[in-house]
Motif scaffolding. Sequence first.
Motif, PDB file in Angstrom:
ATOM      1  N   THR A  40       0.842  -1.204   0.000  1.00 11.96           N
ATOM      2  CA  THR A  40       0.000   0.000   0.000  1.00 11.96           C
ATOM      3  C   THR A  40       0.873   1.249   0.000  1.00 11.96           C
ATOM      4  N   ASN A  41       1.955   1.238   0.793  1.00 16.39           N
ATOM      5  CA  ASN A  41       2.838   2.398   0.844  1.00 16.39           C
ATOM      6  C   ASN A  41       3.515   2.637  -0.498  1.00 16.39           C
ATOM      7  N   ILE A  42       3.818   1.581  -1.215  1.00 17.51           N
ATOM      8  CA  ILE A  42       4.472   1.710  -2.520  1.00 17.51           C
ATOM      9  C   ILE A  42       3.502   2.265  -3.558  1.00 17.51           C
ATOM     10  N   ILE A  43       2.276   1.728  -3.602  1.00 16.65           N
ATOM     11  CA  ILE A  43       1.327   2.133  -4.641  1.00 16.65           C
ATOM     12  C   ILE A  43       0.399   3.261  -4.184  1.00 16.65           C
ATOM     13  N   GLY A  44       0.468   3.620  -2.925  1.00 24.01           N
ATOM     14  CA  GLY A  44      -0.380   4.693  -2.395  1.00 24.01           C
ATOM     15  C   GLY A  44      -1.651   4.133  -1.788  1.00 24.01           C
ATOM     16  N   GLY A  45      -2.310   4.949  -1.024  1.00 21.08           N
ATOM     17  CA  GLY A  45      -3.556   4.528  -0.389  1.00 21.08           C
ATOM     18  C   GLY A  45      -3.403   4.380   1.100  1.00 21.08           C
ATOM     19  N   ARG A  46      -4.442   3.869   1.700  1.00 22.44           N
ATOM     20  CA  ARG A  46      -4.474   3.715   3.155  1.00 22.44           C
ATOM     21  C   ARG A  46      -4.165   2.285   3.551  1.00 22.44           C
ATOM     22  N   ALA A  47      -3.524   2.138   4.703  1.00 19.70           N
ATOM     23  CA  ALA A  47      -3.186   0.811   5.241  1.00 19.70           C
ATOM     24  C   ALA A  47      -4.343   0.365   6.131  1.00 19.70           C
ATOM     25  N   GLY A  48      -5.370  -0.212   5.533  1.00 17.13           N
ATOM     26  CA  GLY A  48      -6.599  -0.587   6.231  1.00 17.13           C
ATOM     27  C   GLY A  48      -6.382  -1.539   7.388  1.00 17.13           C
ATOM     28  N   GLY A  49      -5.470  -2.490   7.247  1.00 19.41           N
ATOM     29  CA  GLY A  49      -5.202  -3.442   8.324  1.00 19.41           C
ATOM     30  C   GLY A  49      -4.685  -2.756   9.570  1.00 19.41           C
ATOM     31  N   TYR A  50      -3.758  -1.821   9.388  1.00 22.00           N
ATOM     32  CA  TYR A  50      -3.232  -1.071  10.526  1.00 22.00           C
ATOM     33  C   TYR A  50      -4.301  -0.182  11.134  1.00 22.00           C
ATOM     34  N   GLU A  51      -5.091   0.465  10.283  1.00 26.35           N
ATOM     35  CA  GLU A  51      -6.149   1.339  10.796  1.00 26.35           C
ATOM     36  C   GLU A  51      -7.137   0.553  11.650  1.00 26.35           C
ATOM     37  N   LYS A  52      -7.506  -0.633  11.185  1.00 27.49           N
ATOM     38  CA  LYS A  52      -8.446  -1.464  11.943  1.00 27.49           C
ATOM     39  C   LYS A  52      -7.831  -1.887  13.279  1.00 27.49           C
ATOM     40  N   ALA A  53      -6.564  -2.287  13.261  1.00 25.21           N
ATOM     41  CA  ALA A  53      -5.888  -2.704  14.491  1.00 25.21           C
ATOM     42  C   ALA A  53      -5.792  -1.543  15.475  1.00 25.21           C
ATOM     43  N   LEU A  54      -5.501  -0.345  14.986  1.00 27.92           N
ATOM     44  CA  LEU A  54      -5.427   0.825  15.859  1.00 27.92           C
ATOM     45  C   LEU A  54      -6.780   1.154  16.478  1.00 27.92           C
ATOM     46  N   ARG A  55      -7.839   1.068  15.682  1.00 23.33           N
ATOM     47  CA  ARG A  55      -9.189   1.323  16.204  1.00 23.33           C
ATOM     48  C   ARG A  55      -9.544   0.315  17.285  1.00 23.33           C
TER      49      ARG A  55
END
Length: 106
Positions: A40-55
């Motif tokens: 995701t970091n290479i192609i752009g966009g949001r890291a949904g897995g990390y966001e879910k884990a943080l929530r």
Amino acid sequence: MLTCTTPSIAERETVATLGVVSGEAIIGAHIFRDIFAGITNIIGGRAGGYEKALREARDIALQEMSEEARRLGADAVVGVDLDYESLGPDGGMLMVTAAGTAVKLR
């Protein structure tokens, strides 16, 4: 349990301060989530897995904080602060801490 980041609850009088309460959650980064986050970091966009884990970690920390306040007989927790820290030798774990002041309201 009411929680807020402000020092008081609007239109409610604080009649007693019961003390500082907190809750913590520690999560580990999963290898597949790391791989997909890297893509995701290479192609752009949001890291949904990390966001879910943080929530999820934030929700656990807030729940633990609220439970501690409830045991003290509080109606609310004011001045809530959330803190995020990476832990471990490679920073592979994340700790989320929620802390605030338990109060009794009128």
